[in-house]
Each structure stands twice: as C-alpha cells, then as structure tokens.
Design a protein around this motif. Structure first.
Motif, PDB file in Angstrom:
ATOM      1  N   LEU A   1       0.834  -1.209   0.000  1.00 52.48           N
ATOM      2  CA  LEU A   1       0.000   0.000   0.000  1.00 52.48           C
ATOM      3  C   LEU A   1       0.865   1.255   0.000  1.00 52.48           C
ATOM      4  CD1 LEU A   1      -2.836  -1.012   2.492  1.00 52.48           C
ATOM      5  CD2 LEU A   1      -2.991  -0.799   0.005  1.00 52.48           C
ATOM      6  N   ALA A   2       1.947   1.251   0.769  1.00 56.52           N
ATOM      7  CA  ALA A   2       2.854   2.407   0.756  1.00 56.52           C
ATOM      8  C   ALA A   2       3.481   2.589  -0.622  1.00 56.52           C
ATOM      9  CB  ALA A   2       3.943   2.225   1.813  1.00 56.52           C
ATOM     10  N   THR A   3       3.738   1.489  -1.315  1.00 51.55           N
ATOM     11  CA  THR A   3       4.280   1.552  -2.674  1.00 51.55           C
ATOM     12  C   THR A   3       3.278   2.200  -3.627  1.00 51.55           C
ATOM     13  OG1 THR A   3       5.574  -0.456  -2.237  1.00 51.55           O
ATOM     14  CG2 THR A   3       5.253   0.160  -4.546  1.00 51.55           C
ATOM     15  N   ILE A   4       2.009   1.836  -3.487  1.00 49.56           N
ATOM     16  CA  ILE A   4       0.957   2.456  -4.301  1.00 49.56           C
ATOM     17  C   ILE A   4       0.890   3.954  -4.035  1.00 49.56           C
ATOM     18  CG2 ILE A   4      -1.549   2.571  -4.630  1.00 49.56           C
ATOM     19  CD1 ILE A   4      -1.569  -0.486  -4.100  1.00 49.56           C
TER      20      ILE A   4
ATOM     21  N   ALA B   1       6.315   9.110  -8.979  1.00 45.28           N
ATOM     22  CA  ALA B   1       5.228   9.430  -9.902  1.00 45.28           C
ATOM     23  C   ALA B   1       5.649   9.326 -11.365  1.00 45.28           C
ATOM     24  CB  ALA B   1       4.693  10.832  -9.609  1.00 45.28           C
ATOM     25  N   GLU B   2       6.899   9.632 -11.672  1.00 46.84           N
ATOM     26  CA  GLU B   2       7.357   9.627 -13.057  1.00 46.84           C
ATOM     27  C   GLU B   2       8.179   8.394 -13.406  1.00 46.84           C
ATOM     28  OE1 GLU B   2       6.257  11.926 -15.060  1.00 46.84           O
ATOM     29  OE2 GLU B   2       5.250  12.925 -13.374  1.00 46.84           O
ATOM     30  N   ALA B   3       8.363   7.486 -12.468  1.00 49.89           N
ATOM     31  CA  ALA B   3       9.218   6.322 -12.700  1.00 49.89           C
ATOM     32  C   ALA B   3       8.508   5.282 -13.551  1.00 49.89           C
ATOM     33  CB  ALA B   3       9.640   5.700 -11.374  1.00 49.89           C
ATOM     34  N   GLU B   4       9.246   4.664 -14.448  1.00 53.56           N
ATOM     35  CA  GLU B   4       8.668   3.555 -15.218  1.00 53.56           C
ATOM     36  C   GLU B   4       8.403   2.379 -14.293  1.00 53.56           C
ATOM     37  OE1 GLU B   4       9.797   0.559 -18.930  1.00 53.56           O
ATOM     38  OE2 GLU B   4      10.931   2.402 -18.615  1.00 53.56           O
ATOM     39  N   SER B   5       9.389   2.039 -13.469  1.00 56.85           N
ATOM     40  CA  SER B   5       9.265   0.995 -12.458  1.00 56.85           C
ATOM     41  C   SER B   5      10.172   1.381 -11.300  1.00 56.85           C
ATOM     42  CB  SER B   5       9.685  -0.375 -13.013  1.00 56.85           C
ATOM     43  OG  SER B   5       8.849  -0.750 -14.092  1.00 56.85           O
ATOM     44  N   PHE B   6       9.872   0.873 -10.123  1.00 59.44           N
ATOM     45  CA  PHE B   6      10.701   1.217  -8.962  1.00 59.44           C
ATOM     46  C   PHE B   6      10.514   0.191  -7.867  1.00 59.44           C
ATOM     47  CE2 PHE B   6       6.651   2.947  -7.724  1.00 59.44           C
ATOM     48  CZ  PHE B   6       6.633   2.949  -6.334  1.00 59.44           C
ATOM     49  N   ALA B   7      11.418   0.256  -6.886  1.00 58.22           N
ATOM     50  CA  ALA B   7      11.311  -0.563  -5.679  1.00 58.22           C
ATOM     51  C   ALA B   7      11.231   0.367  -4.480  1.00 58.22           C
ATOM     52  CB  ALA B   7      12.508  -1.499  -5.547  1.00 58.22           C
TER      53      ALA B   7
ATOM     54  N   VAL C   1      10.119  -4.965   0.910  1.00 66.80           N
ATOM     55  CA  VAL C   1      10.289  -4.263  -0.368  1.00 66.80           C
ATOM     56  C   VAL C   1       8.992  -4.336  -1.159  1.00 66.80           C
ATOM     57  CG1 VAL C   1      11.557  -4.162  -2.547  1.00 66.80           C
ATOM     58  CG2 VAL C   1      12.743  -4.810  -0.434  1.00 66.80           C
ATOM     59  N   GLY C   2       8.520  -3.187  -1.618  1.00 65.71           N
ATOM     60  CA  GLY C   2       7.417  -3.133  -2.562  1.00 65.71           C
ATOM     61  C   GLY C   2       7.974  -3.014  -3.964  1.00 65.71           C
ATOM     62  N   VAL C   3       7.430  -3.794  -4.887  1.00 70.02           N
ATOM     63  CA  VAL C   3       7.945  -3.826  -6.260  1.00 70.02           C
ATOM     64  C   VAL C   3       6.853  -3.348  -7.212  1.00 70.02           C
ATOM     65  CG1 VAL C   3       8.987  -5.241  -8.065  1.00 70.02           C
ATOM     66  CG2 VAL C   3       9.422  -5.781  -5.648  1.00 70.02           C
ATOM     67  N   ASP C   4       7.113  -2.247  -7.887  1.00 70.91           N
ATOM     68  CA  ASP C   4       6.184  -1.677  -8.858  1.00 70.91           C
ATOM     69  C   ASP C   4       6.781  -1.818 -10.250  1.00 70.91           C
ATOM     70  OD1 ASP C   4       5.516   0.603 -10.730  1.00 70.91           O
ATOM     71  OD2 ASP C   4       4.022   1.053  -9.200  1.00 70.91           O
ATOM     72  N   VAL C   5       6.068  -2.523 -11.118  1.00 71.85           N
ATOM     73  CA  VAL C   5       6.495  -2.667 -12.511  1.00 71.85           C
ATOM     74  C   VAL C   5       5.435  -2.026 -13.396  1.00 71.85           C
ATOM     75  CG1 VAL C   5       7.065  -4.266 -14.372  1.00 71.85           C
ATOM     76  CG2 VAL C   5       7.756  -4.791 -12.028  1.00 71.85           C
TER      77      VAL C   5
ATOM     78  N   VAL D   1       1.771  -3.288  -8.785  1.00 68.98           N
ATOM     79  CA  VAL D   1       2.509  -3.862  -7.668  1.00 68.98           C
ATOM     80  C   VAL D   1       2.584  -5.373  -7.837  1.00 68.98           C
ATOM     81  CG1 VAL D   1       2.502  -4.251  -5.175  1.00 68.98           C
ATOM     82  CG2 VAL D   1       1.926  -2.000  -6.079  1.00 68.98           C
ATOM     83  N   GLN D   2       3.793  -5.907  -7.711  1.00 66.56           N
ATOM     84  CA  GLN D   2       4.009  -7.343  -7.857  1.00 66.56           C
ATOM     85  C   GLN D   2       3.889  -8.015  -6.489  1.00 66.56           C
ATOM     86  OE1 GLN D   2       4.517  -8.396 -11.208  1.00 66.56           O
ATOM     87  NE2 GLN D   2       3.957  -6.218 -11.357  1.00 66.56           N
ATOM     88  N   ARG D   3       2.882  -8.874  -6.345  1.00 60.69           N
ATOM     89  CA  ARG D   3       2.621  -9.504  -5.041  1.00 60.69           C
ATOM     90  C   ARG D   3       3.186 -10.910  -4.934  1.00 60.69           C
ATOM     91  NH1 ARG D   3      -1.348  -6.043  -6.478  1.00 60.69           N
ATOM     92  NH2 ARG D   3      -2.127  -4.612  -4.871  1.00 60.69           N
TER      93      ARG D   3
END
Length: 390
Positions: A195-198, A207-213, A223-227, A231-233
């Motif tokens: 949720l913090a990653t979201i 906000a402007e990142a293609e993907s991030f951790a 670690v939250g993983v956003d691709v 979010v990758q669960r």
C-alpha cells in the motif's frame, strides 16, 4: 453487470453519462454550460446528462457561479455520500482509519490504541469503521468497501495471511471472510508495504518512474515492487519479504550480531545503532539522527546492503527509501546511499547512473494513502457500473 450493445441510443447515453461523471470528478462542480464545453457536447445534451446523474443520486446542485452573460448558473458536483469506503491500517500498537469517498476528499484520520481491545479481524476492523464514520460525520450504512493494510504477507486468492507477528487474534486463514460477514462490506486485505508503494506511485517520489522498488524500514523490513504501475505480489503474496533473508557476510563487518535483514534494518538493529535501549521505540531512536553525520553514515552502510540486493534481483531505475527509518534519514541518507552505490560500481558502468535512490515523497500515513487510492478507484468503478445499469 448489464451488457449494452455499442452504438445503440442506450449505450450512447451511458457513455455520455460516464464522461460527465469523470469530468465532474476531475474538475469539481461544473455548470451545464461548462460541462458541455469540456465534453464537446451541446448544452441541451449536457443538461440531460446532469438530470440523469442527479436522478440516480450521484450528483447534486452545489451552488451557483457567475458566467459571462445572463443570470448565475447552477453548478453540480459528485455527492460524497453516494458511496463511501474506509481505509484501515493495522499497526503494531494502534489502528488507523479514514473515510474515503468518490471525490477523494480529505477526512479526519482516527487512531485507536490496541491496548485493551479484544483482538480479532472482525473486532479490529469494525471498531475502525465505526470510529472513522463518527469522525467524518458519514452514515455507517454508506460504507460498502474497506481496504485493510496489515503487517503480514497476504495471499488474497486463498484468503490467508502469514508472518503475522503484529496481528494477535487473527487467524492464518479466513480473516477477510470473517470481516466481510461482520461488516457487510466488500473487504480487500493488503500488505502494508504494498500500500505504501501504491501511495509512492500516485503521490510521491515515484510518480514519473517507469518501475521502482520501495524499501520499507520501520517496524519491519520489506520491499514493494512496482512494474509499470502494477505492484508485484508474487504467487502467494510474499514478494518483497526480505526481512527474513540472511545478510551477506560483508555486512557482518559493521553489524556482527545481524542474522537477517530485520536484525540489520529493523528495530532491533536501528535502535542500538542510534544509541537507544531495548525499551525505546524506533521513532524515539531516530530523533538522534539530525546533527549526527556519523550515525547517518553508519545507517547508510546498512541500507546500502539492502539496496545492492534489490538492484541485483530487480535492476530497478529507482529505489525509494521509506518507513520510519527511511523517512527520518531524509534526502541526506538517500544521498549517502547513492554515493556508496556509485563508488562500488564496476568501472565500465560508472559513466552513467543506472539506479537512483530517493527518500519517500509520502512522509506520513503512507499506508492509509495507498489504501485510499485503491478505494477511490474501486468506488468510482462501481459508480460507473451503476450509471451503465441505470
């Protein structure tokens, strides 16, 4: 959901009404004339859209505005009480909650101490919903959906949670179903770091990142993983649970007692590093960071170990430092970690920066902020479905 054939008058009306609804959410209250201009439709058609949305209870008159010619025009806006939800964060020592509505307006955040509570999933969330509704002045019966952030791995498909150290009274299986039965709402259980990653994607440094951790360092480590905004669960909801991974041998040079990453960057590692004792909280220990560069440097050594692991596994373009420790370290900690990573890169990769380290852009209530984003999207989708079915 009702299926409507594209191109029919019924489909066209539903399409126009959804467009009007989205414009009212985006721009706030609008007059019939202004809605017509923004939608590209005629004023009479805009008036018909307003009438239909008002008739199904999604919008209402909210005052008047002065237009260029003629009398003042009535403006219409989305009703906050048409459907509401509650965002809940179950922390180790408290429960936080806040009402969410279709407009994503700000409502009071309530904090409930857990001392003295008879703990269970249904008791925790029911108390949170009731308190949030009282604080916001919202009828309890308007709440139809709840997002609950927990410090645990969540397998949503199986309705199972694991690593539940901070959830006394919660079963390993069936918690969501029990909450739904007790509250008569749709319930989404979600890992707190996810949720913090979201929140970081929608409102923060990514906000402007293609993907991030997102490296969470606080009550625990994860670690939250956003691709590409998703979010990758993982297969069982455990993606990013690095707290229980053994630390590499290189870390033992400055943290000889650390067995895993929780020992390195969790409370049991950070509190003594900053000169605290066993009875102190992470928040209290972190107040010693300002004005003590040697403590920040020692902390940066530890954080760099975790970021190297993230880089090796995921190769993200951005790592965000969050949780209480990451936020307390601020920009200075992020810069120190960045320096260590850049210095240790192979010679052939030093000509370009392949990983950026930043501090979180959502310094407070990031779990609730992420839960609110999920709730807002869900509520708006449900209301658009109601428009199509009307």
């Amino acid at each position: 959901m009702t299926t409507i054939d594209p191109g029919t008058p019924t489909w066209l009306r539903a399409h126009n009404d959804r467009t009007a609804f989205r414009l009212l959410l985006e721009h706030g209250p609008l007059s019939r004339s202004r809605l017509g201009k923004l939608s590209g439709l005629s004023k009479p058609t805009a008036g018909q859209m307003i009438q239909r949305l008002e008739r199904v209870g999604l919008i209402q008159a909210m005052g008047e505005t002065s237009e260029s010619r003629g009398p003042n025009a009535i403006v219409y806006g989305v009703r906050q009480d048409s459907m509401t939800g509650v965002a809940v964060s179950i922390l180790a020592d408290a429960i936080e909650a806040v009402v969410t509505d279709p407009t994503d307006a700000e409502h009071p955040i309530v904090v409930l101490p857990v001392d003295g509570l008879e703990r269970s999933p249904e008791a925790d969330v029911t108390a949170a919903i009731d308190a949030a509704c009282r604080a916001a002045g919202v009828p309890r019966e308007s709440v139809s959906v709840v997002v609950v952030g927990v410090q645990a791995a969540v397998d949503a498909d199986a309705d199972e949670v694991s690593l539940t150290d901070t959830l006394p009274g919660w079963p390993l299986a069936g918690a969501r179903a029990r909450i739904e039965d007790a509250t008569r709402t749709t319930v989404f259980l979600e890992n707190d770091v996810n949720l913090a990653t979201i929140a970081e994607r929608n409102h923060g440094a990514a906000a402007e990142a293609e993907s991030f951790a997102y490296l969470w360092m606080g009550w625990g480590v994860g670690v939250g993983v956003d691709v590409a905004g998703i979010v990758q669960r993982g297969a069982s909801g455990s993606a990013g649970e690095i707290g229980y991974l053994s630390v590499p041998r290189a870390a033992l040079a400055f943290a000889p007692e650390a067995n895993d990453f929780t020992d390195l960057l969790g409370p049991q590692g950070v509190i003594p590093l900053l000169g605290g004792d066993a009875g102190e909280t992470v928040e209290a220990a972190l107040t010693r960071l300002p004005g003590h560069p040697e403590l920040l440097a020692a902390l940066a050594d530890r954080v760099s170990v975790a970021v190297r692991l993230i880089e090796a596994l995921l190769d993200p373009g951005l790592v965000v430092l969050g949780g209480q420790t990451g936020i307390a370290g601020g920009t200075e900690l992020a810069e120190l970690v960045q320096e260590r990573l850049d210095r240790e890169r192979p010679e052939e990769r030093r000509t370009r920066r392949v990983l950026v380290v930043r501090t979180s852009g959502v310094p407070t209530h990031s779990i609730l902020r992420g839960a609110r984003s999920l709730l807002t999207d869900h509520i708006r989708t449900r209301l658009e479905e109601a428009i199509a079915a009307a």
